[in-house]
Write an enzyme that holds these catalytic residues in place. Structure first.
Site, PDB file in Angstrom:
ATOM      1  N   CYS A 132       5.811  15.046   8.762  1.00 49.93           N
ATOM      2  CA  CYS A 132       5.649  13.741   9.405  1.00 49.93           C
ATOM      3  C   CYS A 132       6.568  13.693  10.624  1.00 49.93           C
ATOM      4  O   CYS A 132       7.441  14.536  10.778  1.00 49.93           O
ATOM      5  CB  CYS A 132       5.976  12.606   8.439  1.00 49.93           C
ATOM      6  SG  CYS A 132       5.347  11.017   9.037  1.00 49.93           S
ATOM      7  N   LYS A 208      -1.715   6.699   0.529  1.00 49.44           N
ATOM      8  CA  LYS A 208      -0.339   6.281   0.807  1.00 49.44           C
ATOM      9  C   LYS A 208      -0.365   4.874   1.380  1.00 49.44           C
ATOM     10  O   LYS A 208      -0.982   4.622   2.416  1.00 49.44           O
ATOM     11  CB  LYS A 208       0.302   7.250   1.791  1.00 49.44           C
ATOM     12  CG  LYS A 208       1.714   6.814   2.199  1.00 49.44           C
ATOM     13  CD  LYS A 208       2.420   7.856   3.030  1.00 49.44           C
ATOM     14  CE  LYS A 208       3.764   7.337   3.511  1.00 49.44           C
ATOM     15  NZ  LYS A 208       4.511   8.313   4.285  1.00 49.44           N
ATOM     16  N   ARG A 218      14.075   5.037   3.966  1.00 50.39           N
ATOM     17  CA  ARG A 218      14.252   4.902   5.413  1.00 50.39           C
ATOM     18  C   ARG A 218      15.736   4.807   5.773  1.00 50.39           C
ATOM     19  O   ARG A 218      16.130   5.236   6.862  1.00 50.39           O
ATOM     20  CB  ARG A 218      13.442   3.716   5.930  1.00 50.39           C
ATOM     21  CG  ARG A 218      11.950   4.009   5.817  1.00 50.39           C
ATOM     22  CD  ARG A 218      11.078   2.893   6.296  1.00 50.39           C
ATOM     23  NE  ARG A 218       9.682   3.161   5.951  1.00 50.39           N
ATOM     24  CZ  ARG A 218       8.698   2.286   6.089  1.00 50.39           C
ATOM     25  NH1 ARG A 218       8.949   1.080   6.570  1.00 50.39           N
ATOM     26  NH2 ARG A 218       7.470   2.616   5.746  1.00 50.39           N
ATOM     27  N   GLU A 246     -10.351   7.368   0.791  1.00 48.41           N
ATOM     28  CA  GLU A 246      -9.346   8.207   1.466  1.00 48.41           C
ATOM     29  C   GLU A 246      -9.164   9.535   0.727  1.00 48.41           C
ATOM     30  O   GLU A 246      -9.082  10.597   1.345  1.00 48.41           O
ATOM     31  CB  GLU A 246      -7.985   7.497   1.498  1.00 48.41           C
ATOM     32  CG  GLU A 246      -7.815   6.503   2.620  1.00 48.41           C
ATOM     33  CD  GLU A 246      -7.404   7.180   3.933  1.00 48.41           C
ATOM     34  OE1 GLU A 246      -7.375   8.418   4.004  1.00 48.41           O
ATOM     35  OE2 GLU A 246      -7.125   6.441   4.890  1.00 48.41           O
ATOM     36  N   LYS A 261       0.815   7.434  -3.614  1.00 49.65           N
ATOM     37  CA  LYS A 261       2.183   7.028  -3.314  1.00 49.65           C
ATOM     38  C   LYS A 261       2.207   5.590  -2.812  1.00 49.65           C
ATOM     39  O   LYS A 261       1.401   5.267  -1.938  1.00 49.65           O
ATOM     40  CB  LYS A 261       2.723   7.962  -2.233  1.00 49.65           C
ATOM     41  CG  LYS A 261       4.087   7.601  -1.710  1.00 49.65           C
ATOM     42  CD  LYS A 261       4.391   8.439  -0.510  1.00 49.65           C
ATOM     43  CE  LYS A 261       5.693   7.927   0.089  1.00 49.65           C
ATOM     44  NZ  LYS A 261       6.033   8.559   1.314  1.00 49.65           N
ATOM     45  N   SER A 287      11.467   6.124  -3.385  1.00 53.60           N
ATOM     46  CA  SER A 287      12.870   5.724  -3.340  1.00 53.60           C
ATOM     47  C   SER A 287      13.138   4.346  -3.949  1.00 53.60           C
ATOM     48  O   SER A 287      14.077   4.176  -4.733  1.00 53.60           O
ATOM     49  CB  SER A 287      13.364   5.752  -1.892  1.00 53.60           C
ATOM     50  OG  SER A 287      12.580   4.897  -1.075  1.00 53.60           O
ATOM     51  N   TYR A 326      12.994  11.510  -7.633  1.00 57.17           N
ATOM     52  CA  TYR A 326      14.429  11.690  -7.424  1.00 57.17           C
ATOM     53  C   TYR A 326      15.169  11.841  -8.762  1.00 57.17           C
ATOM     54  O   TYR A 326      16.341  12.166  -8.774  1.00 57.17           O
ATOM     55  CB  TYR A 326      15.006  10.510  -6.629  1.00 57.17           C
ATOM     56  CG  TYR A 326      14.329  10.359  -5.276  1.00 57.17           C
ATOM     57  CD1 TYR A 326      14.744  11.130  -4.189  1.00 57.17           C
ATOM     58  CD2 TYR A 326      13.257   9.489  -5.097  1.00 57.17           C
ATOM     59  CE1 TYR A 326      14.107  11.033  -2.966  1.00 57.17           C
ATOM     60  CE2 TYR A 326      12.607   9.374  -3.872  1.00 57.17           C
ATOM     61  CZ  TYR A 326      13.041  10.156  -2.809  1.00 57.17           C
ATOM     62  OH  TYR A 326      12.400  10.067  -1.600  1.00 57.17           O
TER      63      TYR A 326
END
Ligand code: PBG
Length: 341
Positions: A132, A208, A218, A246, A261, A287, A326
């Site tokens: 990205c 997404k 971010r 999609e 996601k 996150s 994570y």
């Protein structure tokens, strides 16, 4: 007057020949009839790799998650491998940003160096690179802007192709485009194939959403858009039919793995994508989902280990084959510890 016991006694009409509790009576019986299980080989640990000028250390909004140097990332991959986590997802945090994401396709860029360092430290580890531009642009959007300030889809594709090739040249195992430009999977497949990389799989961030759950990421990746938001390229959260469309488009363009996601608030779509396709389905436990659990656990409001176990197995139950989380390292450490005992 009848006693309480008599009142509560089942009537003849109640059928108690069926007693599901019979199969819950002991740990061994519960284990015997357990339907789903999290395999360590299904987990992918995201790793943030920062250029030298960037601050290292723990990410404030993601307790237990760190920004690593290139060498630190290789050491982390080695530790993960020893714990049974054999796949990592790389995110770069470059020193240099400009309007056209030049450092994204720099052969000496932070991700390219991290790929080489991890490959030489732990050749067995599978390296997935997030593809990205938002970490590399000074405006924080996922692509190149046109004169109106909109993300220019087709110009961005060319940029993604260059970066994908530079990752391939560095030795990446899997490319994971997360930009949400139209046609990127077909474009990237053609670019990789034409350049001698027909065997690098594409794990598409196919479904997404424009989500508030990316907030802590971010902070970590320093990729918040400087103006506007991502709603003209990431999906609108209320849409499920569009999500399937999609996913099918990406499949048609040559995606090898389809990702949904975020994960927790989009479990219906993990199931939907599983049912309309026969490729592996990945989900990204993002996150914000991590930070919510951590914050509650640090306050003593929930039992983190129990909640993480529940969350991870729920992704498997929903139909995910691959889980990006994570929590992977902690979870693996816990499983290794309990086996050793
Ligand atoms: C890059 C990218 C993002 C995430 C993964 N790849 C941020 C975004 O789209 O804003 C989010 C991951 C997370 O929240 O853990 N586009």
């Amino acid at each position: 007057m009848s006693s309480l016991a008599e009142l509560l006694r089942p009537r003849a009409a109640v059928d108690l020949t069926k007693r599901p509790r019979r199969l819950r009576a002991s740990p061994a019986l519960r284990a015997l009839v357990r339907e789903n299980e999290v395999r360590l080989s299904s987990l992918v640990q995201p790793i943030f790799v920062a250029d030298d000028g960037q601050t290292k250390g723990e990410i404030t909004s993601m307790p237990g998650v760190f920004r690593f140097s290139v060498d630190g990332a290789a050491a982390e991959a080695r530790e993960l491998h020893a714990l049974g986590i054999e796949a990592v997802l790389l995110f770069g945090i470059p020193d240099f940003k400009d309007s056209v994401a030049s450092s994204a396709h720099d052969p000496g860029g932070v991700v390219q160096r991290a790929i080489r360092a991890i490959k030489s430290a732990v050749p067995e580890t599978l390296i997935v690179a997030d593809l990205c531009n938002c970490e590399y642009t000074d405006h924080g959007h996922c692509g190149i802007l046109d004169e109106r300030g909109d993300v220019d889809n087709d110009a961005t594709l060319e940029l993604l192709g260059r970066t994908a090739l530079s990752y391939a040249e560095a030795g990446v195992d899997v490319i994971a485009p997360s930009d949400m430009m139209d046609g990127r999977i077909g474009y990237l497949r053609a670019t990789l194939d034409a350049s001698g990389y027909p065997n690098i799989p594409i794990m598409s961030y196919a479904v997404k959403f424009a989500s508030g759950f990316y907030g802590p990421f971010r902070d970590a990746a320093d990729s918040t858009p400087q103006f506007g938001d991502r709603r003209t390229y990431q999906m609108d959260p209320p849409n499920a039919r569009e999500a399937v469309r999609e996913a099918l488009l990406d499949l048609d363009e040559g995606a090898d793995v389809l990702m949904v996601k975020p994960a927790l608030a989009y479990m219906d779509l993990i199931r939907a994508v599983r049912e309309v396709s026969d490729v592996p389905v990945a989900c990204y436990n993002v996150s914000g989902e991590y930070s919510m659990v951590k914050a509650a656990a640090l306050n003593g409001w929930i039992d983190e280990d129990r909640v993480v176990d529940e969350i991870l197995v729920s992704f498997v139950r929903a139909g995910a084959d691959i889980i990006i989380t994570y929590f992977a390292k902690d979870y693996a450490r816990r499983r290794t510890d309990s086996r050793g005992r």
